[in-house]
Design an enzyme around this catalytic site. Sequence first.
Site, PDB file in Angstrom:
ATOM      1  CB  SER A  91      -0.861   0.021   1.263  1.00 38.61           C
ATOM      2  OG  SER A  91      -1.486   1.278   1.416  1.00 38.61           O
ATOM      3  CE1 TYR A 111      -3.797  -2.120   5.372  1.00 38.74           C
ATOM      4  CE2 TYR A 111      -3.032   0.077   4.754  1.00 38.74           C
ATOM      5  CZ  TYR A 111      -3.600  -1.137   4.407  1.00 38.74           C
ATOM      6  OH  TYR A 111      -3.951  -1.383   3.087  1.00 38.74           O
TER       7      TYR A 111
HETATM    8  N1  LIG Z   1      -8.775  -0.799  -0.931  1.00 38.08           N
HETATM    9  C1  LIG Z   1      -7.742   0.012  -0.819  1.00 38.08           C
HETATM   10  O1  LIG Z   1      -7.872   1.245  -0.874  1.00 38.08           O
HETATM   11  C2  LIG Z   1      -6.358  -0.529  -0.632  1.00 38.08           C
HETATM   12  C3  LIG Z   1      -5.302   0.362  -0.705  1.00 38.08           C
HETATM   13  C4  LIG Z   1      -4.006  -0.105  -0.550  1.00 38.08           C
HETATM   14  C5  LIG Z   1      -3.784  -1.444  -0.331  1.00 38.08           C
HETATM   15  N2  LIG Z   1      -4.832  -2.300  -0.243  1.00 38.08           N
HETATM   16  C6  LIG Z   1      -4.537  -3.702   0.012  1.00 38.08           C
HETATM   17  O2  LIG Z   1      -5.131  -4.481  -1.001  1.00 38.08           O
HETATM   18  C7  LIG Z   1      -5.418  -5.771  -0.495  1.00 38.08           C
HETATM   19  C8  LIG Z   1      -6.856  -6.129  -0.828  1.00 38.08           C
HETATM   20  O3  LIG Z   1      -7.685  -5.225  -0.151  1.00 38.08           O
HETATM   21  P1  LIG Z   1      -9.178  -4.873  -0.581  1.00 38.08           P
HETATM   22  O4  LIG Z   1      -9.309  -3.419  -0.476  1.00 38.08           O
HETATM   23  O5  LIG Z   1      -9.518  -5.560  -1.843  1.00 38.08           O
HETATM   24  O6  LIG Z   1      -9.943  -5.501   0.669  1.00 38.08           O
HETATM   25  P2  LIG Z   1     -11.201  -6.458   0.796  1.00 38.08           P
HETATM   26  O7  LIG Z   1     -12.207  -6.182  -0.258  1.00 38.08           O
HETATM   27  O8  LIG Z   1     -11.599  -6.373   2.231  1.00 38.08           O
HETATM   28  O9  LIG Z   1     -10.604  -7.905   0.486  1.00 38.08           O
HETATM   29  C9  LIG Z   1      -9.770  -8.569   1.369  1.00 38.08           C
HETATM   30  C10 LIG Z   1      -9.671 -10.024   0.940  1.00 38.08           C
HETATM   31  O10 LIG Z   1      -8.734 -10.659   1.808  1.00 38.08           O
HETATM   32  C11 LIG Z   1      -9.373 -11.779   2.426  1.00 38.08           C
HETATM   33  N3  LIG Z   1      -8.781 -11.976   3.741  1.00 38.08           N
HETATM   34  C12 LIG Z   1      -8.717 -11.101   4.776  1.00 38.08           C
HETATM   35  N4  LIG Z   1      -8.107 -11.683   5.825  1.00 38.08           N
HETATM   36  C13 LIG Z   1      -7.773 -12.939   5.429  1.00 38.08           C
HETATM   37  C14 LIG Z   1      -7.151 -14.042   6.059  1.00 38.08           C
HETATM   38  N5  LIG Z   1      -6.712 -13.980   7.324  1.00 38.08           N
HETATM   39  N6  LIG Z   1      -6.988 -15.178   5.350  1.00 38.08           N
HETATM   40  C15 LIG Z   1      -7.446 -15.283   4.072  1.00 38.08           C
HETATM   41  N7  LIG Z   1      -8.030 -14.277   3.424  1.00 38.08           N
HETATM   42  C16 LIG Z   1      -8.208 -13.126   4.104  1.00 38.08           C
HETATM   43  C17 LIG Z   1     -10.863 -11.439   2.447  1.00 38.08           C
HETATM   44  O11 LIG Z   1     -11.696 -12.582   2.549  1.00 38.08           O
HETATM   45  P3  LIG Z   1     -12.179 -13.144   3.993  1.00 38.08           P
HETATM   46  O12 LIG Z   1     -12.546 -11.957   4.825  1.00 38.08           O
HETATM   47  O13 LIG Z   1     -13.323 -14.048   3.689  1.00 38.08           O
HETATM   48  O14 LIG Z   1     -11.034 -13.905   4.565  1.00 38.08           O
HETATM   49  C18 LIG Z   1     -10.981 -10.785   1.081  1.00 38.08           C
HETATM   50  O15 LIG Z   1     -11.039 -11.778   0.077  1.00 38.08           O
HETATM   51  C19 LIG Z   1      -5.131  -5.712   1.006  1.00 38.08           C
HETATM   52  O16 LIG Z   1      -3.855  -6.258   1.257  1.00 38.08           O
HETATM   53  C20 LIG Z   1      -5.131  -4.230   1.298  1.00 38.08           C
HETATM   54  O17 LIG Z   1      -4.335  -3.907   2.423  1.00 38.08           O
HETATM   55  C21 LIG Z   1      -6.115  -1.878  -0.390  1.00 38.08           C
END
Ligand SMILES: NC(=O)c1ccc[n+]([C@@H]2O[C@H](COP(=O)([O-])OP(=O)(O)OC[C@H]3O[C@@H](n4cnc5c(N)ncnc54)[C@H](OP(=O)(O)O)[C@@H]3O)[C@@H](O)[C@H]2O)c1
Length: 251
Positions: free
Chosen positions: A133, A146
């Site tokens: 991130s 984070y």
């Molecule tokens: N959205 C943003 O603005 C943003 C910005 C920078 C970086 N990111 C990074 O991008 C990545 C994806 O984020 P997102 O925004 O797409 O979030 P999201 O929609 O909440 O998706 C998170 C995914 O990770 C899974 N997950 C969470 N904890 C887990 C665990 N312990 N074991 C297995 N699966 C797990 C969730 O499924 P379950 O809950 O069913 O396990 C879900 O499939 C993350 O690493 C986040 O930090 C996001």
Amino acid sequence: MKSVFITGGTTGIGAELAKHYAERGWKVGVCGRDKLKYTESFPTQKDSIQFYQVDVANRDQVKAAIRDFSSPIGLDLLIANAGIGYKFKTKIPDFEFSYKMVHTNLLGTMYAFEAALDVMIPRSKGQLVAVASIAGYNGLPGVSAYSATKSAVQKYCESLHLDLRQFNINVTTINPGFVDTPLTQANHHPMPFLMDAPKAAKLIGRAIEKKKMTYHFPFFFAGMVRLMGILPRTWYRFLFSMKLLNYSKEK
Ligand SMILES: NC(=O)c1ccc[n+]([C@@H]2O[C@H](COP(=O)([O-])OP(=O)(O)OC[C@H]3O[C@@H](n4cnc5c(N)ncnc54)[C@H](OP(=O)(O)O)[C@@H]3O)[C@@H](O)[C@H]2O)c1
């Protein structure tokens, strides 16, 4: 046929990446803890996207899933995307959740890389990708663990990028800004340059294809955040003394 395994591929960025690769004819595997999220995200694509119920904080589960998925055709691409973030940004951190974040965001990435390398090194080919991130470039208010986990993932990947080249394995770090997903939908603060998840997945897919060492987006916002990372820390502290930027709450 090429193959990709995406941790946390059941919602948000991971799910869009899964669709991106499935549409291009790849064999796709995703994992998550909650099968319902998979069923809801892929109502018509269950045949082309394989699901594994895995907690990435459990090393054995990650290993077993990736080993099973990679048999017998191997693994071309591993995307360590699973991650969690604070819902509420508070000055005193929720320590219990912070430890969970270390297990998920940092150890989860390491476990996935380890399992993928078991398959990739004997075949001398593959690509490892971690979704970190832009929050990893600076210690931001209210999101201490984070920022720390994402910064650690950035450095971890940078080292591995250098180490694994001799095995013909490429390592890419992806640093998104704000993307509209269930993770950010819980935020209570402004999110400049918020991007939709399909667009983010397209940009990420392109960076992976180009085997970039690191890729951050959106261009302007990520540039500003990186600039803050090289400011003298007294200036940085001054910037975040402004209420507009420092949105973490007392409790
Ligand atoms: N959205 C943003 O603005 C943003 C910005 C920078 C970086 N990111 C990074 O991008 C990545 C994806 O984020 P997102 O925004 O797409 O979030 P999201 O929609 O909440 O998706 C998170 C995914 O990770 C899974 N997950 C969470 N904890 C887990 C665990 N312990 N074991 C297995 N699966 C797990 C969730 O499924 P379950 O809950 O069913 O396990 C879900 O499939 C993350 O690493 C986040 O930090 C996001």
